[in-house]
Write a protein that holds these residues in place. Sequence first.
Motif, mmCIF file in Angstrom:
data_model
loop_
_atom_site.group_PDB
_atom_site.id
_atom_site.type_symbol
_atom_site.label_atom_id
_atom_site.label_comp_id
_atom_site.label_asym_id
_atom_site.label_seq_id
_atom_site.Cartn_x
_atom_site.Cartn_y
_atom_site.Cartn_z
ATOM 1 N N PHE A 162 0.864 -1.176 0.000
ATOM 2 C CA PHE A 162 0.000 0.000 0.000
ATOM 3 C C PHE A 162 0.901 1.227 0.000
ATOM 4 C CE2 PHE A 162 -2.477 3.052 2.759
ATOM 5 C CZ PHE A 162 -3.420 3.393 1.796
ATOM 6 N N ILE A 163 0.872 1.942 -1.116
ATOM 7 C CA ILE A 163 1.714 3.116 -1.266
ATOM 8 C C ILE A 163 0.840 4.349 -1.097
ATOM 9 C CG2 ILE A 163 3.254 4.377 -2.812
ATOM 10 C CD1 ILE A 163 3.935 1.665 -4.060
ATOM 11 N N CYS A 164 1.237 5.212 -0.167
ATOM 12 C CA CYS A 164 0.395 6.359 0.138
ATOM 13 C C CYS A 164 1.217 7.550 0.618
ATOM 14 C CB CYS A 164 -0.626 5.984 1.205
ATOM 15 S SG CYS A 164 0.101 5.726 2.842
ATOM 16 N N LYS B 156 -11.395 -4.384 6.200
ATOM 17 C CA LYS B 156 -11.497 -5.655 5.475
ATOM 18 C C LYS B 156 -10.532 -6.707 6.013
ATOM 19 C CE LYS B 156 -14.399 -4.235 2.241
ATOM 20 N NZ LYS B 156 -15.766 -4.672 2.242
ATOM 21 N N GLY B 157 -9.684 -6.312 6.967
ATOM 22 C CA GLY B 157 -8.725 -7.253 7.547
ATOM 23 C C GLY B 157 -7.594 -7.619 6.605
ATOM 24 N N VAL B 158 -7.281 -6.731 5.690
ATOM 25 C CA VAL B 158 -6.244 -6.989 4.690
ATOM 26 C C VAL B 158 -4.860 -6.712 5.283
ATOM 27 C CG1 VAL B 158 -5.350 -6.272 2.440
ATOM 28 C CG2 VAL B 158 -7.810 -6.403 2.812
ATOM 29 N N ARG B 159 -3.960 -7.642 5.077
ATOM 30 C CA ARG B 159 -2.571 -7.451 5.502
ATOM 31 C C ARG B 159 -1.818 -6.772 4.375
ATOM 32 N NH1 ARG B 159 -0.021 -12.676 6.913
ATOM 33 N NH2 ARG B 159 1.679 -11.295 7.461
ATOM 34 N N TYR B 160 -1.018 -5.787 4.725
ATOM 35 C CA TYR B 160 -0.268 -5.037 3.712
ATOM 36 C C TYR B 160 0.987 -4.425 4.326
ATOM 37 C CZ TYR B 160 -2.565 -1.097 6.009
ATOM 38 O OH TYR B 160 -3.021 -0.200 6.947
ATOM 39 N N THR B 161 1.887 -4.065 3.439
ATOM 40 C CA THR B 161 3.077 -3.314 3.809
ATOM 41 C C THR B 161 2.841 -1.883 3.371
ATOM 42 O OG1 THR B 161 4.464 -5.251 3.427
ATOM 43 C CG2 THR B 161 5.568 -3.109 3.479
ATOM 44 N N LEU B 162 3.047 -0.944 4.273
ATOM 45 C CA LEU B 162 2.836 0.465 3.970
ATOM 46 C C LEU B 162 4.134 1.119 3.502
ATOM 47 C CD1 LEU B 162 0.535 2.941 5.348
ATOM 48 C CD2 LEU B 162 2.909 3.577 5.651
ATOM 49 N N ARG B 163 4.011 1.925 2.475
ATOM 50 C CA ARG B 163 5.165 2.658 1.946
ATOM 51 C C ARG B 163 4.759 4.118 1.737
ATOM 52 N NH1 ARG B 163 8.372 0.927 -3.549
ATOM 53 N NH2 ARG B 163 9.375 2.920 -3.966
ATOM 54 N N THR C 117 -7.572 10.933 0.968
ATOM 55 C CA THR C 117 -7.977 9.751 0.203
ATOM 56 C C THR C 117 -7.170 8.534 0.642
ATOM 57 O OG1 THR C 117 -8.579 11.150 -1.666
ATOM 58 C CG2 THR C 117 -8.297 8.801 -2.111
ATOM 59 N N CYS C 118 -5.890 8.739 0.892
ATOM 60 C CA CYS C 118 -5.045 7.638 1.370
ATOM 61 C C CYS C 118 -5.518 7.148 2.739
ATOM 62 C CB CYS C 118 -3.588 8.071 1.440
ATOM 63 S SG CYS C 118 -2.836 8.386 -0.171
ATOM 64 N N LYS C 119 -5.917 8.072 3.597
ATOM 65 C CA LYS C 119 -6.434 7.698 4.918
ATOM 66 C C LYS C 119 -7.699 6.857 4.787
ATOM 67 C CE LYS C 119 -4.566 11.714 7.334
ATOM 68 N NZ LYS C 119 -4.870 12.978 8.022
ATOM 69 N N LYS C 120 -8.590 7.253 3.871
ATOM 70 C CA LYS C 120 -9.819 6.482 3.637
ATOM 71 C C LYS C 120 -9.482 5.080 3.138
ATOM 72 C CE LYS C 120 -12.642 10.471 2.414
ATOM 73 N NZ LYS C 120 -13.304 11.180 1.320
ATOM 74 N N VAL D 186 -8.189 2.928 6.011
ATOM 75 C CA VAL D 186 -9.306 2.499 6.859
ATOM 76 C C VAL D 186 -10.037 1.338 6.181
ATOM 77 C CG1 VAL D 186 -11.584 3.180 7.734
ATOM 78 C CG2 VAL D 186 -9.609 4.687 8.073
ATOM 79 N N PHE D 187 -10.270 1.464 4.884
ATOM 80 C CA PHE D 187 -10.934 0.417 4.111
ATOM 81 C C PHE D 187 -10.165 -0.906 4.237
ATOM 82 C CE2 PHE D 187 -11.094 -1.980 0.146
ATOM 83 C CZ PHE D 187 -12.458 -2.144 -0.054
ATOM 84 N N LEU D 188 -8.842 -0.856 4.030
ATOM 85 C CA LEU D 188 -8.028 -2.066 4.119
ATOM 86 C C LEU D 188 -8.090 -2.677 5.515
ATOM 87 C CD1 LEU D 188 -4.873 -0.958 2.089
ATOM 88 C CD2 LEU D 188 -6.635 -2.578 1.356
#
Length: 116
Positions: free
Chosen positions: A4-6, A23-30, A12-15, A18-20
Motif C-alpha cells: 500500500f503506497i500512500c 477488510k482485515g487486509v494485511r499489507y506493507t505500507l510505503r 484519500t489515502c487515509k480512507k 481504513v478500508f483495508l
Amino acid sequence: MLTFICYPKCTTCKKAEVFLKEKGVRYTLRDIKENNPSYDELKQWHEKSGLPLKKFFNTCGLLYKSMELKTKLPEMTEEQQYKLLSTDGMLVKRPILIGDDFVLVGFKAEQWAEKI
C-alpha cells in the motif's frame, strides 16, 4: 502480501487505509514522499495496471500544476514521463495498491474490494 503506497497526510489515502483495515487486509505500507518509486518500479506498475501512463500523475497536486504538466505531458515520451515521475513522489497519484497480479491507482472502494 499487498503493498500500500500512500502519502499519510492525504485524506484519500487515509480512507483507503481504513478500508483495508476494516477488510482485515494485511499489507506493507510505503510512504511515497519518503520512499519515491523508481523508474523501474513505475514502469513495472504501469504495465501491470493496464492504465494509460497519465493516470499515474497526481493531476490535482500543486507540483503538477506548478510545472504546467497538463500542457507538457502530451509532448513527452513514456521514458521521459517515467523519469519525471521517479524524481518526486508528490507527482505520483496515490494511493497505489500492488498485488501479485494487479496494480490499482487511486482509491475506488468497489474496485479495491474486487481485487482483495
